[in-house]
Write a protein that holds these residues in place. Structure first.
Motif, mmCIF file in Angstrom:
data_model
loop_
_atom_site.group_PDB
_atom_site.id
_atom_site.type_symbol
_atom_site.label_atom_id
_atom_site.label_comp_id
_atom_site.label_asym_id
_atom_site.label_seq_id
_atom_site.Cartn_x
_atom_site.Cartn_y
_atom_site.Cartn_z
ATOM 1 N N THR A 340 0.832 -1.215 0.000
ATOM 2 C CA THR A 340 0.000 0.000 0.000
ATOM 3 C C THR A 340 0.861 1.257 0.000
ATOM 4 O OG1 THR A 340 -1.768 -1.147 1.200
ATOM 5 C CG2 THR A 340 -1.790 1.258 1.265
ATOM 6 N N ILE A 341 1.910 1.242 0.809
ATOM 7 C CA ILE A 341 2.798 2.401 0.904
ATOM 8 C C ILE A 341 3.581 2.604 -0.387
ATOM 9 C CG2 ILE A 341 4.820 3.340 2.092
ATOM 10 C CD1 ILE A 341 3.831 1.837 4.619
ATOM 11 N N ASP A 342 4.075 1.501 -0.943
ATOM 12 C CA ASP A 342 4.950 1.595 -2.125
ATOM 13 C C ASP A 342 4.218 2.082 -3.370
ATOM 14 O OD1 ASP A 342 7.063 0.788 -0.602
ATOM 15 O OD2 ASP A 342 7.027 -1.305 -1.260
ATOM 16 N N LYS A 343 2.907 1.989 -3.390
ATOM 17 C CA LYS A 343 2.144 2.470 -4.540
ATOM 18 C C LYS A 343 2.131 3.995 -4.625
ATOM 19 C CE LYS A 343 -1.114 -1.426 -4.825
ATOM 20 N NZ LYS A 343 -2.535 -1.836 -4.653
ATOM 21 N N GLN A 344 2.537 4.644 -3.551
ATOM 22 C CA GLN A 344 2.456 6.101 -3.489
ATOM 23 C C GLN A 344 3.812 6.744 -3.754
ATOM 24 O OE1 GLN A 344 -0.637 7.183 -3.161
ATOM 25 N NE2 GLN A 344 -1.283 5.055 -2.817
ATOM 26 N N ASN A 345 3.794 7.812 -4.537
ATOM 27 C CA ASN A 345 5.012 8.578 -4.787
ATOM 28 C C ASN A 345 5.173 9.724 -3.794
ATOM 29 O OD1 ASN A 345 5.772 7.059 -7.094
ATOM 30 N ND2 ASN A 345 4.265 8.189 -8.326
ATOM 31 N N SER A 346 4.092 10.071 -3.130
ATOM 32 C CA SER A 346 4.112 11.177 -2.178
ATOM 33 C C SER A 346 4.436 10.680 -0.772
ATOM 34 C CB SER A 346 2.743 11.855 -2.177
ATOM 35 O OG SER A 346 1.745 10.934 -1.740
#
Length: 498
Positions: A340-346
């Motif tokens: 879940t975390i790794d899907k985000q660039n922010s």
């Protein structure tokens, strides 16, 4: 007869607390008891008369008897049914959270309700009522009410000095007047929630929020603890090793933290509000942006994962998921969290709302492998010894230690700029002074319900124990500071890590 039964038998906790403070056999003690009993009886009688007619009389009295019996039982455990406890109950009903309700069922509860509720109700329904015309019934009710009120006034007048002085100095006893305090709390709840014309419009705050002065991605996990007491953390000096993992970490431990409230429905919205405890109410918080909204506005990806009843409105405007119905232990919240975390660039903030040490069946909050302290209570607390209750509760703290440590390891193994921040929503009474569970009004709540654990871990392995007083008021501003968010609502003096 119903009024007399409720005043005497469903208020045993009230009379017990009263007679701990006065001597019934002294003139002042006898005077207050007589005067108050007359006032109590009169008010309850008027309430029952107002809401009863020949069609609804038995039904209404049956409901009052049943409700009073239930309140009477939980009052023995130290539970107070104020506006915020009612909000908790109603939230659970709306969320169809039958799991929490079923855990409160016990043999002593059934026996108590049978004796103080069902038996009087059966006797009530055996009474034959002679039906009269509306005018005659109205006349009789008015005359009876006038007699009751007149007698009540005479009793109070004869003991005015005792009633006014003692009543003024012991206002906290009103919380245990059954069921009048609950009726008053219900009125306050309905007035606040179901009259939108009196509610404020939603107020957007922090609309100017921006992230400034940093480039490296920040990943944070904020864990909302449930029912954890600060004095049961070994980090705070508890003699049992309830923190075997965290004690080996470099942490910033805030050992003198006060909660905003004593119930989840009150404290959780307060933790993420920017109102501050002195200006806070759940209604105010519900009608303005919270810190998660502001972080989202600034560009932080915020995700709420719940293993508790609900987020109490805090996550209404951010992505969220509730997994309570899956009947999993808290550690399951970490499953696939990295993905879940790794899907985000922010920047990312994950809020984990744990089931923690939620009572009354603490032994269900951890797997058998964490049953380190024995023997344990496998029933509701009042049916077990203090040692058994303490051990079951302490094992749940041991499992919380594991959840926090596992969250730290997840950040440490995968991200160079991260943190784990933990704070419990409120504490718990475990039989001290005969009080169990939580939810007492803050003004009379013992420290066990308001002194909560709070700690933080950072990628750069900072370490300190902070004894200076802190509270839930610090959380929102600290989160804004951790993500370098600039906004006019940020108060650096409340940022724990400034």
């Amino acid at each position: 007869m119903v009024c007399s039964f409720i005043v005497v038998f469903d208020n045993l906790v009230f009379w017990d607390k009263l007679f701990q403070r006065i001597n019934f056999f002294e003139a002042s003690g006898f005077g207050f008891t007589v005067g108050f009993m007359g006032l109590f009886f009169a008010i309850l009688y008027i309430v029952l008369v107002l809401f009863s007619n020949k069609i609804t009389l038995k039904v209404f009295l049956s409901i009052i008897l049943l409700v009073s019996a239930i309140i009477g039982y939980f009052s023995k455990l130290g539970v107070v049914f104020d506006q915020f406890m009612l909000a908790n109950i109603i939230d659970n009903i709306k969320e169809q959270n039958t799991k929490e309700a079923l855990e409160l069922l016990s043999v002593p509860l059934v026996i108590h309700i049978s004796i103080f509720g069902l038996v009087p109700i059966v006797l009530l329904w055996m009474v034959k009522i002679k039906r009269q015309s509306f005018l005659i019934e109205s006349r009789n009710r008015v005359l009876a009410t006038l007699v009751v009120v007149t007698v009540c006034i005479m009793m109070i007048w004869a003991n005015m000095k005792s009633v006014t002085y003692f009543g003024r100095e012991n206002r906290d006893l009103r919380y245990f007047i059954n069921p009048l305090f609950v009726i008053n709390a219900g009125y306050s709840y309905v007035d606040d929630v179901y009259f939108p014309s009196r509610k404020e419009y939603f107020k957007v705050i922090g609309g100017d929020a921006v992230i400034e002065g940093k480039q490296k991605k920040t990943v944070g996990i904020f864990i909302v603890g449930e029912t954890a007491r600060a004095d049961r953390f070994a980090l705070n000096g508890y003699d049992k090793d309830t923190n075997p993992r965290l004690s080996k970490r470099n942490l910033i431990n805030f050992s003198n933290t006060a909660s905003c409230g004593t119930s989840t429905a009150y404290s959780v919205p307060c933790m993420f509000s920017l109102l501050g405890k002195d200006d806070y109410s759940p209604q105010k918080a519900d009608n303005q942006s919270n810190v998660l909204d502001i972080l989202k506005k600034a560009g932080v990806k915020v995700f709420w994962l719940d293993n508790n009843s609900s987020c109490k409105g805090v996550c209404a405007r951010i992505e969220n998921r509730n997994m309570l119905s899956e009947n999993k232990l808290d550690i399951a919240m970490l499953d696939d969290l990295k993905n879940t975390i790794d899907k985000q660039n922010s920047d990312v903030l994950i809020v984990l709302h744990s089931l923690g040490s939620h009572g009354p069946r603490y032994y269900r909050r951890y797997p058998k492998a964490f049953g380190k302290f024995t023997p344990v209570c496998e029933n509701t607390p009042e049916k077990c010894s203090h040692e058994e209750v303490d051990n079951a509760y302490d094992n749940s703290i041991l499992y919380t230690d594991y959840l926090i440590d596992s969250s730290i390891q997840l950040i440490k193994d995968n991200y160079t700029n991260g943190f784990v921040f933990y704070a419990s929503d409120h504490g718990e009474s475990l039989g001290e002074r005969g009080v169990y569970l939580h939810g007492l009004p803050y003004i009379i709540a013992p420290k066990e319900q308001t002194h909560v654990p709070m700690l933080a871990w950072f990628s750069d392995e900072k370490s300190a124990t902070v004894d200076k007083p802190s509270s839930h008021d610090n959380i929102s501003h600290s989160l804004l500071g951790l993500f370098k968010v600039k906004t006019e609502v940020y108060n650096p003096s409340l940022d724990l890590f400034k």
